[in-house]
Design an enzyme around this catalytic site. Structure first.
Site, PDB file in Angstrom:
ATOM      1  N   TYR A  95      49.448  17.272  37.498  1.00 63.64           N
ATOM      2  CA  TYR A  95      50.599  17.863  36.800  1.00 63.64           C
ATOM      3  C   TYR A  95      50.234  18.982  35.811  1.00 63.64           C
ATOM      4  O   TYR A  95      50.897  20.022  35.792  1.00 63.64           O
ATOM      5  CB  TYR A  95      51.452  16.761  36.144  1.00 63.64           C
ATOM      6  CG  TYR A  95      52.340  16.106  37.181  1.00 63.64           C
ATOM      7  CD1 TYR A  95      53.629  16.569  37.414  1.00 63.64           C
ATOM      8  CD2 TYR A  95      51.867  15.064  37.983  1.00 63.64           C
ATOM      9  CE1 TYR A  95      54.427  16.003  38.394  1.00 63.64           C
ATOM     10  CE2 TYR A  95      52.649  14.490  38.959  1.00 63.64           C
ATOM     11  CZ  TYR A  95      53.935  14.966  39.159  1.00 63.64           C
ATOM     12  OH  TYR A  95      54.713  14.414  40.151  1.00 63.64           O
ATOM     13  N   GLU A 137      56.304   7.714  39.763  1.00 60.95           N
ATOM     14  CA  GLU A 137      55.262   7.628  40.800  1.00 60.95           C
ATOM     15  C   GLU A 137      54.281   6.490  40.519  1.00 60.95           C
ATOM     16  O   GLU A 137      53.829   5.814  41.452  1.00 60.95           O
ATOM     17  CB  GLU A 137      54.534   8.981  40.919  1.00 60.95           C
ATOM     18  CG  GLU A 137      55.412   9.987  41.666  1.00 60.95           C
ATOM     19  CD  GLU A 137      55.066  11.458  41.425  1.00 60.95           C
ATOM     20  OE1 GLU A 137      53.937  11.748  41.005  1.00 60.95           O
ATOM     21  OE2 GLU A 137      55.951  12.311  41.646  1.00 60.95           O
TER      22      GLU A 137
HETATM   23  C1  HEM Z   1      57.184  18.371  47.250  1.00 57.56           C
HETATM   24  C2  HEM Z   1      59.135  19.237  42.918  1.00 57.56           C
HETATM   25  C3  HEM Z   1      54.804  18.529  40.852  1.00 57.56           C
HETATM   26  C4  HEM Z   1      52.794  18.737  45.269  1.00 57.56           C
HETATM   27  C5  HEM Z   1      58.087  18.635  46.244  1.00 57.56           C
HETATM   28  C6  HEM Z   1      59.492  18.844  46.444  1.00 57.56           C
HETATM   29  C7  HEM Z   1      60.039  19.096  45.253  1.00 57.56           C
HETATM   30  C8  HEM Z   1      58.981  19.049  44.261  1.00 57.56           C
HETATM   31  C9  HEM Z   1      61.494  19.370  44.941  1.00 57.56           C
HETATM   32  C10 HEM Z   1      60.218  18.791  47.791  1.00 57.56           C
HETATM   33  C11 HEM Z   1      60.536  17.350  48.090  1.00 57.56           C
HETATM   34  C12 HEM Z   1      60.947  17.083  49.524  1.00 57.56           C
HETATM   35  O1  HEM Z   1      60.197  17.440  50.418  1.00 57.56           O
HETATM   36  O2  HEM Z   1      61.990  16.518  49.722  1.00 57.56           O
HETATM   37  C13 HEM Z   1      58.125  19.099  41.968  1.00 57.56           C
HETATM   38  C14 HEM Z   1      58.321  19.167  40.533  1.00 57.56           C
HETATM   39  C15 HEM Z   1      57.100  18.967  39.962  1.00 57.56           C
HETATM   40  C16 HEM Z   1      56.147  18.773  41.026  1.00 57.56           C
HETATM   41  C17 HEM Z   1      59.651  19.432  39.845  1.00 57.56           C
HETATM   42  C18 HEM Z   1      56.697  18.963  38.503  1.00 57.56           C
HETATM   43  C19 HEM Z   1      57.430  18.448  37.541  1.00 57.56           C
HETATM   44  C20 HEM Z   1      53.869  18.535  41.867  1.00 57.56           C
HETATM   45  C21 HEM Z   1      52.430  18.429  41.688  1.00 57.56           C
HETATM   46  C22 HEM Z   1      51.864  18.523  42.925  1.00 57.56           C
HETATM   47  C23 HEM Z   1      52.956  18.654  43.892  1.00 57.56           C
HETATM   48  C24 HEM Z   1      51.736  18.243  40.341  1.00 57.56           C
HETATM   49  C25 HEM Z   1      50.385  18.509  43.269  1.00 57.56           C
HETATM   50  C26 HEM Z   1      49.591  19.461  43.036  1.00 57.56           C
HETATM   51  C27 HEM Z   1      53.827  18.660  46.175  1.00 57.56           C
HETATM   52  C28 HEM Z   1      53.622  18.636  47.609  1.00 57.56           C
HETATM   53  C29 HEM Z   1      54.884  18.504  48.180  1.00 57.56           C
HETATM   54  C30 HEM Z   1      55.830  18.468  47.093  1.00 57.56           C
HETATM   55  C31 HEM Z   1      52.279  18.734  48.331  1.00 57.56           C
HETATM   56  C32 HEM Z   1      55.215  18.401  49.670  1.00 57.56           C
HETATM   57  C33 HEM Z   1      55.773  19.650  50.171  1.00 57.56           C
HETATM   58  C34 HEM Z   1      54.929  20.426  51.110  1.00 57.56           C
HETATM   59  O3  HEM Z   1      53.772  20.109  51.365  1.00 57.56           O
HETATM   60  O4  HEM Z   1      55.481  21.416  51.565  1.00 57.56           O
HETATM   61  N1  HEM Z   1      57.791  18.759  44.909  1.00 57.56           N
HETATM   62  N2  HEM Z   1      56.810  18.854  42.219  1.00 57.56           N
HETATM   63  N3  HEM Z   1      54.137  18.654  43.216  1.00 57.56           N
HETATM   64  N4  HEM Z   1      55.159  18.558  45.902  1.00 57.56           N
HETATM   65 FE1  HEM Z   1      55.970  18.628  44.070  1.00 57.56          FE
END
Ligand code: HEM
Length: 399
Positions: A95, A137
């Site tokens: 994060y 989480e």
């Molecule tokens: C997916 C928001 C932090 C890695 C997502 C999605 C959202 C989101 C809206 C799409 C969910 C879906 O597929 O239905 C956020 C928010 C964060 C955050 C608001 C911070 C407050 C992080 C962090 C990481 C991360 C720290 C890791 C480095 C991912 C990955 C996906 C994902 C790998 C899957 C989407 C893909 O591979 O295309 N996140 N996220 N996120 N997030 Fe986050």
């Protein structure tokens, strides 16, 4: 606790950031991946190149900013994302990295307008939002680990069987390599599979719905070969062509909140388009195993006869149930099936047993938009419609 001043700054600048949302998140991903290329082992590159992930992240950060003084409102939305994060093994230590480059991206795009006061306020706000994700989480990791056969992060599974279900869909039966138990799941949930594809620099992760009922000694996923899109689906084509019985792939524990709810009375309608049939067949087979007494309607749309998967399994499941009816139709062949071409309101009106039905919908975005809109038009209340979109969560236009 954020100060009133910080809350005011964040709320008053959120609309500006929202307008610049795409620009900021595009800059953010560039910065993130150039400084932390190892994160390319986690993110889906196809979603990146199509801009879908940018939209999803931007929408969520700005939505969260609007509710910065009542973050509990966000928990249901956070849960859906947190399921995805947990299934990808995202950890608290990730994060601050995301936060750092999000702030740098805001500075880069807003230039002089991004005063120290604004940046500090957003840094604090991001910290609060991140804490909500981290705590949701954390509970999910504990739950995944504590259930029988459960585990954290990725575990090796062996392909025990591989079966063609249609001209485009193939099932993979996966058993734990260590011979251990298979953790249970709720029908509708998905797993993330992780593969190293020869010639590709980074590991790839993809989510696939579990397509059989729980309670077996394997997980089954049923994968559509994505050959028509551009670029072609790297993982789906690799699974079809390069992964065979005896091979090992890594799997994370079942996740997701699009699940069959237990309700002994309400009629249940399952509506699937294309490969969206995968969570639906799991739900139908589970209802059959449970000898559910609900009135059940299963509606499946496929392109044509060759692309129609699971016909026998659907019929077998319906035979085990006293009150189940299955319908199918083909949009490229209106001479066969129970409805001609696309699903229309007149068909739904006659097939969906009552306005009390709980309706589960899964398929391509346009299919779901059309079905959800029509369900509402025939009198199904919005709170009785459940749906899963394959890909980053997006707002569907169902008005
Ligand atoms: C997916 C928001 C932090 C890695 C997502 C999605 C959202 C989101 C809206 C799409 C969910 C879906 O597929 O239905 C956020 C928010 C964060 C955050 C608001 C911070 C407050 C992080 C962090 C990481 C991360 C720290 C890791 C480095 C991912 C990955 C996906 C994902 C790998 C899957 C989407 C893909 O591979 O295309 N996140 N996220 N996120 N997030 Fe986050």
């Amino acid at each position: 606790m954020l100060s009133q001043k910080t809350i005011e700054i964040v709320k008053s600048t959120a609309p500006v950031l929202e307008v610049k949302g795409q620009e900021i998140t595009t800059a953010f991903y560039k910065l993130l991946f150039s400084n932390h290329p190892e994160l390319l082992n986690i993110f889906n590159h196809a979603n990146q190149s199509q801009g879908r992930q940018q939209t999803a992240l931007a929408n969520t950060v700005y939505a969260a900013a609007k509710y910065i003084d009542q973050l509990e409102v966000l928990v249901p939305a956070v849960k859906q994302i947190a399921h995805k994060h947990r299934s990808l093994a995202i950890k608290p230590e990730h994060y601050p990295i995301v936060g750092k480059y999000l702030l740098e991206a805001i500075k880069e795009v807003l230039g002089e307008a991004a005063t120290d006061e604004i940046i500090n306020a957003w840094a604090e706000a991001y910290g609060e939002i991140a804490n909500v994700f981290i705590s949701v989480e954390r509970a999910m990791y504990t739950e995944a680990q504590e259930q029988e056969g459960g585990w954290i992060d990725f575990k090796e599974f062996v392909v025990a069987d591989k079966k063609e279900e249609s001209s485009v869909i193939t099932s993979f039966y996966l058993k734990p390599k260590d011979g251990g138990k298979v953790a249970s799941f709720t029908p509708g949930q998905y797993i993330t599979i992780q593969v190293s594809i020869p010639g590709e620099k980074y590991i790839m992760n993809r989510q696939y719905s579990l397509s059989d009922a729980p309670g077996k000694d394997y997980y089954r996923i049923s994968v559509k070969r994505e050959a028509e899109c551009n670029p072609k689906g790297k993982v789906s084509n690799f699974l079809h062509d390069g992964v065979n019985v005896g091979d090992t792939i890594k799997v994370s524990a079942p996740a997701g909140d699009f699940v069959l709810e237990s309700n002994p009375h309400a009629p249940i309608t399952l509506i699937a388009g294309g490969v969206g049939v995968t969570p639906m067949i799991s739900m139908l087979k589970t209802l059959a195993d449970q000898k559910a007494e609900n009135t059940i309607t299963f509606i499946q749309a496929a392109r044509n006869n060759q692309m129609h998967a699971f016909l026998d399994e659907v019929n077998e499941a319906c035979d085990k149930l006293d009150n189940a009816t299955a319908y199918f139709g083909y949009d490229a062949d209106s001479s066969a099936g129970h409805f001609q071409g696309y699903i229309e309101k007149s068909f739904l009106r006659q097939a969906v047993p009552s306005s009390d039905s709980i309706c589960y919908v899964c398929g391509p975005a346009r299919f779901m938009e059309s079905i959800i809109r029509q369900l509402k038009e025939i009198g199904i209340q919005e709170d009785r419609i459940r749906y899963e979109f394959f890909g980053p969560a997006m707002t569907l236009n169902t008005e």
